[in-house]
Design an enzyme around this catalytic site. Structure first.
Site, PDB file in Angstrom:
ATOM      1  N   GLU A 145      36.736  57.569  45.882  1.00 20.28           N
ATOM      2  CA  GLU A 145      37.931  56.755  45.689  1.00 20.28           C
ATOM      3  C   GLU A 145      38.785  57.319  44.555  1.00 20.28           C
ATOM      4  OE1 GLU A 145      36.139  52.442  47.200  1.00 20.28           O
ATOM      5  OE2 GLU A 145      36.145  52.937  45.068  1.00 20.28           O
ATOM      6  N   LYS A 158      39.896  38.350  41.852  1.00 19.39           N
ATOM      7  CA  LYS A 158      39.621  39.657  41.228  1.00 19.39           C
ATOM      8  C   LYS A 158      40.429  39.899  39.949  1.00 19.39           C
ATOM      9  CE  LYS A 158      36.879  40.910  44.652  1.00 19.39           C
ATOM     10  NZ  LYS A 158      37.048  39.829  45.622  1.00 19.39           N
ATOM     11  N   SER A 161      35.492  45.649  52.006  1.00 21.80           N
ATOM     12  CA  SER A 161      35.891  44.617  52.968  1.00 21.80           C
ATOM     13  C   SER A 161      37.395  44.433  53.037  1.00 21.80           C
ATOM     14  CB  SER A 161      35.215  43.288  52.604  1.00 21.80           C
ATOM     15  OG  SER A 161      35.552  42.896  51.281  1.00 21.80           O
ATOM     16  N   LYS A 177      35.808  49.427  40.044  1.00 18.69           N
ATOM     17  CA  LYS A 177      35.616  49.702  41.459  1.00 18.69           C
ATOM     18  C   LYS A 177      34.242  50.337  41.655  1.00 18.69           C
ATOM     19  CE  LYS A 177      38.919  51.677  43.693  1.00 18.69           C
ATOM     20  NZ  LYS A 177      38.607  50.746  44.803  1.00 18.69           N
ATOM     21  N   GLY A 202      40.965  48.303  47.614  1.00 14.29           N
ATOM     22  CA  GLY A 202      40.657  47.064  46.918  1.00 14.29           C
ATOM     23  C   GLY A 202      40.135  47.326  45.518  1.00 14.29           C
TER      24      GLY A 202
END
Length: 224
Positions: free
Chosen positions: A103, A121, A30, A94, A82
């Site tokens: 990633e 986070k 997101s 992650k 993110g």
């Protein structure tokens, strides 16, 4: 500020790290989606992007941004993504979006990893967020037992009642109940379990910079 407003703020701040005329690596999730939408505003100033998932590639292309296969890329100044959790040394969890393997691969090519996240986070100890582990489908039961032996509670991630299948054709185990005091060591241990493709611990290649969205504005945490 809402969580979405915090994500937008860090996505906008991350644009400053994009090198004009170069290729940019783009993460999944997101917060990364907010960044993609901001990147679209300067798409004519970049050469192309490398996506860490099919969903990210689709969103980039929808904005008219050229997406390259990583095998075509030899130089990439920055990867922006993110995190589900990040600690004071830049180590991250992650994989909440099931794209952890790609990633990690894309991030390995980039000269700099810029993490963009809202303030929630940032944690003292990783592990409150379940640790994702991508596994070969035939191995998920045996890997689960070995992860449980490490002190966790591994659960197969489901979607619509069936095992979620990653872009790589694999399954995800989410390991609950861990307190990760030595991320480097745990990353090594889990990656050495036969059947594991990748663990969603980014400790060996953690963030260089974290742009953290807070009510007081965007904080820049510099790790390297």
């Amino acid at each position: 500020m809402t969580q979405d407003e915090l994500k937008l703020a860090v996505a906008q701040a991350a644009i400053a790290y994009v090198v004009e005329g170069e290729i940019v690596g783009v993460g999944t999730g997101s917060t990364a989606n907010f960044f993609i939408d901001e990147l679209a505003k300067m798409k004519d100033k970049i050469k192309a992007a490398v996506a860490s998932s099919e969903a990210t590639a689709e969103r980039l292309r929808a904005h008219g941004i050229t997406v390259l296969d990583l095998n075509e890329v030899t130089h990439m100044p920055v990867y922006i993504d993110g995190a589900d959790e990040i600690n004071a040394s830049g180590a991250m969890i992650k994989g909440g979006g099931a794209a952890l393997t790609r990633e990690k691969i894309v991030a390995s090519v980039a000269e700099k990893f810029v993490c963009i996240a809202d303030g929630s986070k940032l944690v003292d100890t990783l592990g409150r967020f379940p640790l994702p582990v991508e596994v070969i489908p035939m191995s998920h039961a045996v890997v689960s037992r070995q992860l449980n032996a490490l002190g966790g509670n591994a659960k197969l991630r489901l979607k619509d009642g069936q095992p979620l299948v990653t872009d790589n054709g694999n399954y995800i185990l989410d390991v609950h109940g861990l307190q990760i005091t030595d991320p480097l060591a745990l990353e090594n241990t889990i990656n050495n379990i036969v059947g594991v493709v990748t663990v969603g611990l980014f400790a060996h290649q953690g963030a260089d910079v974290c742009l953290l969205g807070t009510a007081e504005g965007v904080r820049s945490l510099i790790y390297k």
